[in-house]
Write an enzyme that holds these catalytic residues in place. Structure first.
Site, PDB file in Angstrom:
ATOM      1  N   CYS A 135       7.828   2.458  19.149  1.00 17.82           N
ATOM      2  CA  CYS A 135       8.695   3.071  20.160  1.00 17.82           C
ATOM      3  C   CYS A 135       9.897   3.733  19.511  1.00 17.82           C
ATOM      4  O   CYS A 135      10.438   3.233  18.535  1.00 17.82           O
ATOM      5  CB  CYS A 135       9.160   1.997  21.142  1.00 17.82           C
ATOM      6  SG  CYS A 135       7.853   1.430  22.215  1.00 17.82           S
ATOM      7  N   ASP A 325      13.694  -6.999  24.306  1.00 10.53           N
ATOM      8  CA  ASP A 325      12.550  -6.532  25.104  1.00 10.53           C
ATOM      9  C   ASP A 325      12.618  -6.984  26.563  1.00 10.53           C
ATOM     10  O   ASP A 325      11.767  -6.616  27.364  1.00 10.53           O
ATOM     11  CB  ASP A 325      11.246  -7.038  24.475  1.00 10.53           C
ATOM     12  CG  ASP A 325      11.141  -6.643  23.025  1.00 10.53           C
ATOM     13  OD1 ASP A 325      10.971  -5.460  22.753  1.00 10.53           O
ATOM     14  OD2 ASP A 325      11.300  -7.522  22.155  1.00 10.53           O
TER      15      ASP A 325
HETATM   16  N1  EPU Z   1      16.115  -3.131  10.697  1.00 15.90           N
HETATM   17  C1  EPU Z   1      16.679  -2.477   9.610  1.00 15.90           C
HETATM   18  N2  EPU Z   1      15.950  -2.421   8.452  1.00 15.90           N
HETATM   19  C2  EPU Z   1      14.718  -2.982   8.336  1.00 15.90           C
HETATM   20  C3  EPU Z   1      14.157  -3.654   9.439  1.00 15.90           C
HETATM   21  C4  EPU Z   1      14.884  -3.710  10.628  1.00 15.90           C
HETATM   22  O1  EPU Z   1      17.798  -1.969   9.696  1.00 15.90           O
HETATM   23  O2  EPU Z   1      14.112  -2.887   7.248  1.00 15.90           O
HETATM   24  C5  EPU Z   1      16.883  -3.166  11.973  1.00 15.90           C
HETATM   25  C6  EPU Z   1      16.134  -2.400  13.063  1.00 15.90           C
HETATM   26  O3  EPU Z   1      16.390  -1.013  12.992  1.00 15.90           O
HETATM   27  C7  EPU Z   1      16.660  -3.024  14.327  1.00 15.90           C
HETATM   28  C8  EPU Z   1      16.887  -4.483  13.899  1.00 15.90           C
HETATM   29  O4  EPU Z   1      16.927  -4.492  12.463  1.00 15.90           O
HETATM   30  O5  EPU Z   1      17.886  -2.441  14.676  1.00 15.90           O
HETATM   31  C9  EPU Z   1      15.806  -5.445  14.359  1.00 15.90           C
HETATM   32  O6  EPU Z   1      14.524  -5.023  13.943  1.00 15.90           O
HETATM   33  P1  EPU Z   1      13.328  -6.032  13.675  1.00 15.90           P
HETATM   34  O7  EPU Z   1      12.844  -5.823  12.279  1.00 15.90           O
HETATM   35  O8  EPU Z   1      13.748  -7.394  14.067  1.00 15.90           O
HETATM   36  O9  EPU Z   1      12.255  -5.527  14.707  1.00 15.90           O
HETATM   37  P2  EPU Z   1      10.729  -5.152  14.431  1.00 15.90           P
HETATM   38  O10 EPU Z   1      10.067  -6.165  13.598  1.00 15.90           O
HETATM   39  O11 EPU Z   1      10.600  -3.717  14.053  1.00 15.90           O
HETATM   40  C10 EPU Z   1       9.826  -6.539  16.451  1.00 15.90           C
HETATM   41  C11 EPU Z   1       9.021  -6.241  17.660  1.00 15.90           C
HETATM   42  C12 EPU Z   1       9.865  -5.484  18.662  1.00 15.90           C
HETATM   43  C13 EPU Z   1      11.054  -6.351  19.028  1.00 15.90           C
HETATM   44  C14 EPU Z   1      11.844  -6.706  17.759  1.00 15.90           C
HETATM   45  C15 EPU Z   1      12.991  -7.642  18.042  1.00 15.90           C
HETATM   46  C16 EPU Z   1       6.806  -6.024  16.753  1.00 15.90           C
HETATM   47  C17 EPU Z   1       5.663  -5.146  16.451  1.00 15.90           C
HETATM   48  N3  EPU Z   1       7.869  -5.442  17.276  1.00 15.90           N
HETATM   49  O12 EPU Z   1      10.187  -5.275  15.917  1.00 15.90           O
HETATM   50  O13 EPU Z   1       9.057  -5.307  19.807  1.00 15.90           O
HETATM   51  O14 EPU Z   1      11.884  -5.644  19.923  1.00 15.90           O
HETATM   52  O15 EPU Z   1      10.957  -7.334  16.813  1.00 15.90           O
HETATM   53  O16 EPU Z   1      12.542  -8.850  18.548  1.00 15.90           O
HETATM   54  O17 EPU Z   1       6.745  -7.230  16.553  1.00 15.90           O
HETATM   55  C18 EPU Z   1       8.274  -4.241  21.709  1.00 15.90           C
HETATM   56  O18 EPU Z   1       7.465  -5.178  21.784  1.00 15.90           O
HETATM   57  O19 EPU Z   1       8.451  -3.379  22.612  1.00 15.90           O
HETATM   58  C19 EPU Z   1       9.103  -4.143  20.512  1.00 15.90           C
HETATM   59  C20 EPU Z   1       9.815  -3.062  20.219  1.00 15.90           C
END
Ligand code: EPU
Length: 453
Positions: A135, A325
């Site tokens: 997204c 979410d």
């Molecule tokens: N971030 C960084 N650098 C990185 C990784 C993350 O700056 O290398 C920042 C992101 O930009 C964001 C924050 O850290 O601002 C949190 O990101 P995170 O890595 O925790 O999220 P993600 O692993 O990309 C997963 C879920 C998301 C959910 C988030 C938070 C999956 C596939 N996606 O994303 O789910 O919102 O954790 O719980 O597991 C959804 O289901 O709609 C969704 C977006």
């Protein structure tokens, strides 16, 4: 009707992408939630680490699962349906390097491919990861992932179409402190450290229930993982892992979405498969807003206890906080609360844009891009913070809406169902990326809609 929406998506329309929704009817009935999107896809990647086949149960039928399945298949993993409906058998015996074109065909489809890095480096000594999708809710950088992989000894080469990684000397344990408890980066470390030589200490780890379930999967495979309070995880690398048999954790994001749908439309929804423990924080907010719930062994009943609903101040956060979410469907319900609510988004920098369309439908929502100072700003932690101030109750009326992203899109459909009159919601395909049997469930709850495109 007016055409509104936070139309960031350029996804071409496909059949089943446009809904005409006649609102004003409460959603009532039962929906079943299956495995969590944000666990099942990661557990599928973990199967690459085993010497023997894995069985994953309660796998949701959603696009993200299809993307990961396809990416596993191009890497030689045989994926087949198990005897139990909704189960997948993943056999990595034929795992191999994939061609650039095959991998690149998955570019922009999902964020999960980044988690293939560690397993592929262990298995093949190299990996290529295409440009990521997911997204559009902020920059979504992968710097934490790449920094962690470098600490394990990987060589990271950024190329125009993706990232090429290699580990000619294998991977070793590492001391890693994440700048922020990122879900994906924590999973990256877990999936890499379990087969690295030596011990890994991960500080400032994410501890979402989906992460704990992934740790459970890896322990079933033979991994040695322990955790301490204050977000510290220790992983002792082992030489060999075997397949797992695991029933996926339920999708608490989907459960929370239907709960908010019951609130917003003044209906009653039994979410079969929802559990209390993983939803404690959500349930507290749900109660404060004027919702009531009954918890049974099989699921949770959600309904309104008060009309109008009551305003709240919430801040999204990493677990055990209020998940990012959950805020979008909650905001739809908050348009029906008497008074002023505040929702701070602290996880992503661009996750309140969807509220623009709600205003066109009659809501009164003011977004403060820099967040709010003073009494509302409880934890001035990250520069990304944004706040939405929602004043209600405001009647909603039908509109023409373009779905911007997964959770925002779900919120639009709920708003259209709660609104008086007819709405036309397009780009609905994005919602089906993360919500299984979405149309069937809407129908089962008595929603009045047609698929018109
Ligand atoms: N971030 C960084 N650098 C990185 C990784 C993350 O700056 O290398 C920042 C992101 O930009 C964001 C924050 O850290 O601002 C949190 O990101 P995170 O890595 O925790 O999220 P993600 O692993 O990309 C997963 C879920 C998301 C959910 C988030 C938070 C999956 C596939 N996606 O994303 O789910 O919102 O954790 O719980 O597991 C959804 O289901 O709609 C969704 C977006």
């Amino acid at each position: 009707m007016t055409l509104v929406g936070n139309a960031q998506s350029t996804t071409p329309a496909v059949s089943g992408d446009v809904l005409e929704i006649r609102g004003g009817r409460p959603l009532t009935g039962q929906v079943d939630v299956k495995g969590a999107k944000n666990l099942a896809t990661k557990a599928m990647v973990a199967s690459l680490l085993g010497e023997t086949p894995s069985t994953l149960r309660d796998v949701p039928e959603i696009r993200d699962v299809e993307v990961v399945r396809s990416l596993l298949e191009v890497h030689g993993v045989a994926v087949s349906e198990g005897e139990e409906p909704g189960s997948l058998i993943l056999d990595p015996a034929g795992a191999k390097s994939a061609g650039f074109e095959e991998i690149d065909a998955h570019a922009g489809s999902s964020r999960i491919p980044i988690l293939f890095c560690g397993p592929l480096l262990h298995l093949l000594g190299q990996a290529f990861i295409p440009d990521l999708g997911g997204c559009r809710i902020g920059d979504r950088p992968i710097d934490f992932h790449l920094e962690a992989l470098r600490k394990f000894g990987a060589i990271v080469d950024k190329q125009p179409n993706g990232i090429r990684l290699s580990a000619p000397e294998g991977l070793h344990g590492a001391n890693i402190e994440l700048p922020y408890p990122s879900v994906g980066a924590t999973e990256q470390v877990l999936l890499t450290a379990v087969r690295a030589k030596g011990v890994t200490e991960l500080r400032n780890a994410a501890i979402e229930p989906e992460i704990m379930d992934l740790i459970g999967v890896l322990q079933k495979m033979g991994a040695i993982i322990s955790y301490e309070p204050n977000r510290v995880i220790f992983i002792e690398g082992v030489d060999e892992l075997h397949g797992y048999d695991h029933r996926s954790l339920f999708d608490r994001n989907e459960a929370a979405s239907w709960a908010c749908a019951a609130l917003a439309t003044d209906g009653e929804i039994f979410v079969k498969g929802a559990r209390q423990y993983e939803m404690l924080t959500f349930l507290n907010v749900f109660r404060k807003v004027g919702g009531s719930f009954d918890i049974t062994d099989d699921g949770i009943y959600f309904r309104r206890a008060a009309t109008p609903l009551k305003p709240v101040t919430v801040e999204t956060d990493v677990h055990p906080g209020f998940m990012t979410d959950w805020q979008q469907p909650l905001i739809v319900a908050l348009t029906q609360a008497e008074g002023t609510s505040v929702v701070h988004e602290t996880v992503y920098e661009n996750r309140l844009g969807f509220t623009h369309a709600l205003n066109q439908m009659g809501a009164d929502i003011v977004v403060h891009p820099e967040g709010l100072e003073g009494e509302y700003r409880r934890v001035p932690r990250r520069e990304l913070e944004q706040a939405a101030v929602i004043t209600g109750p405001t009647p909603l009326t039908g509109a023409e809406i373009v779905v911007p992203d997964l959770r925002g899109g779900y919120a639009y459909v709920i708003a259209a169902l709660a609104a008086e009159g007819t709405s036309r919601v397009s780009n609905v395909g994005i919602i089906r990326r993360g919500y299984e049997k979405f149309f069937d469930k809407l129908e089962a709850l008595g929603a009045d809609f047609d698929v018109v495109g």
